[in-house]
Write an enzyme that holds these catalytic residues in place. Structure first.
Site, PDB file in Angstrom:
ATOM      1  N   HIS A  96       0.815  -1.221   0.000  1.00 41.19           N
ATOM      2  CA  HIS A  96       0.000   0.000   0.000  1.00 41.19           C
ATOM      3  C   HIS A  96       0.849   1.272   0.000  1.00 41.19           C
ATOM      4  CE1 HIS A  96       0.430  -0.036   4.520  1.00 41.19           C
ATOM      5  NE2 HIS A  96       0.440   1.261   4.320  1.00 41.19           N
ATOM      6  N   ASP A 126       0.152  -7.554   1.543  1.00 39.82           N
ATOM      7  CA  ASP A 126       0.605  -6.166   1.702  1.00 39.82           C
ATOM      8  C   ASP A 126       2.133  -6.063   1.649  1.00 39.82           C
ATOM      9  OD1 ASP A 126       0.289  -3.462   1.846  1.00 39.82           O
ATOM     10  OD2 ASP A 126       0.023  -3.384   4.015  1.00 39.82           O
ATOM     11  N   SER A 204       4.805   2.254   8.096  1.00 37.29           N
ATOM     12  CA  SER A 204       4.379   1.172   7.207  1.00 37.29           C
ATOM     13  C   SER A 204       5.528   0.718   6.313  1.00 37.29           C
ATOM     14  CB  SER A 204       3.217   1.631   6.331  1.00 37.29           C
ATOM     15  OG  SER A 204       2.075   1.860   7.106  1.00 37.29           O
TER      16      SER A 204
END
Length: 361
Positions: A96, A126, A204
């Site tokens: 993402h 992911d 992230s």
């Protein structure tokens, strides 16, 4: 009381007042620190402090700052973290973080900004892999550990770039194991690590490491108001990373276990009181078609097969089926139990790489 006594009392009061005033004057003049203070030597760092500092020194050179520009417009649209996977310039991050990016830049340990291209990704996990172009010298790949033998309560450390603040270290413990994390693909990431180490936007794609400085997970999600730290963060387990990343580097994609069905969403099935995975359609030429699975008959109004078990394990959701197919392995056979017209039927179905099937269409 005589005049002499009063005079003595007055003299004593004056002397006391003078002493008080003098003490204040001496303190302000003689005790004023108008020069640099002498530095007091400190003792040794505590064991925990030493460990945290040593881990940061060892791991931080492997951590990258990632920024992206989208398909339209010229402004920076996203930032995140990543880490060096190998000396050939491959960097791992979350899918993402780079999804839809027109340009990707990576800031490496020495502060240089290196352009990167997206080699491939696995949206259902992911994960994505970048390749630095050109490949700089002196890259330090991160040390890789295992997630299979992790324990709740272990100390963990997260290094990343929260809110764009580069090379930030936080620490905490593993607060739970075996979590499931939904993704936008409809699949769930299995065996996700839950931690109370502070993870915020920008973390992230960064590494979660153990007390030996080894990668044990990739930080990927936050549960909290407005997406900020609230004591609950999640990381993709390294065993999943170590399986998927080499495949992406080798083939530009990762294998995805499946049998070639289009399933009715779990929430729709549960709304109608159906327990299991409802086969909405069967793709031609797949192992599901060869095994005789049946999808929904829209003309006849007949419900499709409902998968209720796989290799002896109950199946209540698409995530359960995906886990069972992953365990069976691509190229192997899985025994699927379906409910069909009020009776149960067992079918042997080959587990296929449905990503490969998609690339062949």
């Amino acid at each position: 009381m005589t005049d002499r006594t009063w005079r003595l009392i007055g003299i004593a009061a004056l002397v006391l007042a003078a002493l008080l005033a003098g003490e204040k004057y001496l303190r302000s003049v003689l005790l004023t620190a108008d020069a640099p203070r002498a530095v007091m030597p400190r003792g040794d760092l505590g064991a925990g402090e030493r460990q945290a500092s040593e881990i940061f020194t060892a791991v931080a050179p492997s951590v990258a700052y990632i920024f992206t520009r989208g398909a339209t417009g010229g402004r920076a649209e996203g930032t995140g973290s990543g880490f060096v996977w190998d000396g050939a310039g491959h960097v791992v991050t979350n899918h993402h973080v780079v999804e839809g990016a027109r340009e990707v830049g990576v800031v490496i340990d020495d502060g240089r900004v290196i352009p990167a291209r997206v080699v491939g990704g696995a949206p259902w996990a992911d994960l994505a892999v970048l390749r630095l172009t050109p490949v700089p010298d002196g890259l330090k790949p991160i040390a890789v550990g295992r997630s299979q033998d992790l324990l709740v309560g272990q100390t963990v450390y997260a290094i990343g770039n929260p809110f764009g603040l580069s090379r930030t270290l936080t620490h905490g413990i593993i607060s739970a194991l075996g979590r499931r994390l939904p993704t936008e693909t409809g699949r769930e990431i299995a065996d996700v690590i839950q931690t109370d180490a502070a993870i915020n936007p920008g973390n992230s794609g960064g590494p979660l490491v153990d007390s030996a400085g080894r990668l044990i997970g990739v930080n990927t999600a936050i549960v909290g108001p407005a997406g900020s730290f609230a004591g609950v963060g999640f990381a993709v387990p390294v065993d999943t990373v170590n399986r998927i990343v080499p495949a992406i580097i080798r083939d530009g994609r990762a294998p995805l276990a499946g049998i070639g069905i289009v399933a009715i969403p779990d929430e729709v099935a549960s709304r109608y009181g159906v327990k299991g995975v409802v086969v909405g359609a069967v793709r031609p030429g797949t192992s599901a078609a060869r095994a005789g699975l049946r999808g929904v008959d829209t003309q006849g109004g007949r419900l499709g097969d409902v998968i209720v078990a796989a290799d002896g394990a109950p199946v209540a959701s698409l995530a359960d089926l995906a886990d069972a197919l992953e365990r069976a392995g691509i190229g192997k056979s899985a025994r699927i139990r379906v409910e069909r017209g009020g009776r149960q039927v067992d079918l042997d179905v080959e587990v296929q790489d449905i990503n490969e099937l998609a690339s062949q269409r």
